[in-house]
Design an enzyme around this catalytic site. Structure first.
Site: not given
Length: 398
Positions: A208, A334, A363
């Site tokens: 991320s 996502d 995600h």
């Protein structure tokens, strides 16, 4: 057939329909669901790459990205997948060796090592080392980070979790935290690893926001990055568009508000260190990541505002500057990174970067199998790609 017999048969049929009706409905619904799953959900990931040599390398050494990805039959919706992946990764124990290093400006960073002494065939000075960079407000304490450290341990590679300033039990020593666009601390960590293990090749795993920082670092340092391979997972490429998406109702409710709450806790625990420079009480009123970044992150790192920060920190227009093999893993569904923000057109012009996109995965989810406890597609790609980089990197030599 007389009237009485006919009446009896009608009665029997009626009873059968009534007794089997609900079962037939359930079976029909199940069949329709299965048909949808096999036709619409189960797919091979796509690979976008501008380098024939890198693409062939990935096809040869990372087989999981060219195989069908099977998300859990009962959990492939993006939001559900993202949330439940956290729960299904909660069953693991992993201890670390902690090291505290100082930064040039007087700050400190906690590094958590897994040395793989019992699994590696490499001597310590030459043992391949992977820097793991957690997601926003994450640290070495998170279950998903422990899983990835364990994955690397099992294949004999050393890992070190780079905890951002003020995380994993640390407190800020200077009025400075972290942001997606600043790569100084990562450079400090990589340089430190090289100083103690000069013969050990280093690779990076960024999750991320960790993936954003990793991509920005690689673009900034190019051939001088001192890293031989990189795997950004669920990285955001256009922070402006991702932020807009994250402020929508369900995304805000499930993710944005939760992460903002964690940022407020982070700020509150370090209030004494930064309250002389920033209006902490005002920042603590933030209800979105954007508000937090606009009130603190941007000012802390010299941006005009959050909009300026997001433009400058977005890596989508910097990928061509990367000069080491980089495999990005994203999911088309996502919630943080909408499909249209993936820089697929740009990566075609890049010599060292590939983007693998699965149709589902959410995600940092990428669960697979009926009972997806622990391992994920990320684990498979991680072990395959790092093994390829450390053992077959010569295949990419010019």
């Amino acid at each position: 057939m007389n009237e009485r017999t006919h009446s009896t048969m009608v009665s029997v049929i009626t009873d059968l329909v009534q007794s089997w009706g609900s079962t037939l409905v359930v079976l029909s619904a199940g069949a329709a669901y299965a048909a949808y799953y096999f036709k619409r959900v189960v797919h091979k990931p796509t690979i976008t790459c501008g380098s024939t040599k890198l693409e062939e390398f990935i096809h040869r050494h990372v087989p999981s990205v060219r195989q069908i990805y099977w998300p859990p039959f009962w959990c492939f919706q993006a939001h559900m997948h993202t949330v439940l992946a956290v729960l299904f990764r909660s069953f693991i124990k992993r201890s670390y060796r902690r090291e505290v290093i100082a930064t040039p400006d007087g700050g400190q960073i906690f590094l958590d090592w897994t040395d793989a002494e019992d699994t590696s065939s490499f001597p310590p000075d030459e043992r391949p080392t992977v820097v793991i960079m957690p997601g926003l407000t994450g640290s070495s304490k998170e279950a998903y980070i422990k899983h990835f450290a364990d994955d690397l341990h099992q294949i004999g590679f050393r890992s070190v979790v780079f905890n951002q300033r003020g995380f994993a039990g640390a407190t800020l020593k200077t009025p400075r935290g972290f942001c997606a666009g600043n790569t100084e601390d990562l450079h400090c960590v990589v340089t430190h690893i090289k100083s103690i293990y000069p013969g050990a090749p280093i690779a990076g795993l960024g999750l991320s926001i960790g993936g954003i920082i990793l991509l920005n670092y690689l673009a900034e340092y190019g051939e001088e990055a001192q890293i031989v391979g990189a795997l950004p997972v669920s990285a955001l490429y256009d922070l402006t568009q991702s932020n807009t998406h994250m402020e929508r109702n369900l995304n805000w409710l499930l993710f944005n508000s939760y992460l903002t709450s964690n940022l407020r806790k982070y700020l509150q625990s370090n209030k004494q260190m930064i309250e002389d420079k920033y209006d902490v009480d005002h920042i603590l009123q933030s209800t979105t990541i954007y508000e937090f970044d606009n009130r603190m992150t941007a000012a802390m790192f010299g941006y005009r505002d959050a909009d300026h920060y997001y433009v400058e920190a977005s890596p989508h227009n910097k990928l061509h500057k990367i000069k080491i093999p980089t495999l990005c893993l994203n999911a088309a569904d996502d919630p943080f990174t909408p499909f249209h923000t993936l820089p697929l057109d740009s990566v075609i012009e890049c010599s060292h970067t590939a983007i693998v996109v699965s149709k589902h995965g959410g995600h940092l989810g990428f669960m697979y199998g009926m009972l997806p406890i622990g391992k994920s597609l990320i684990s498979k790609v991680l072990t395959e790609f790092m093994t390829a980089i450390f053992h077959h990197g010569e295949d990419l030599a010019v």
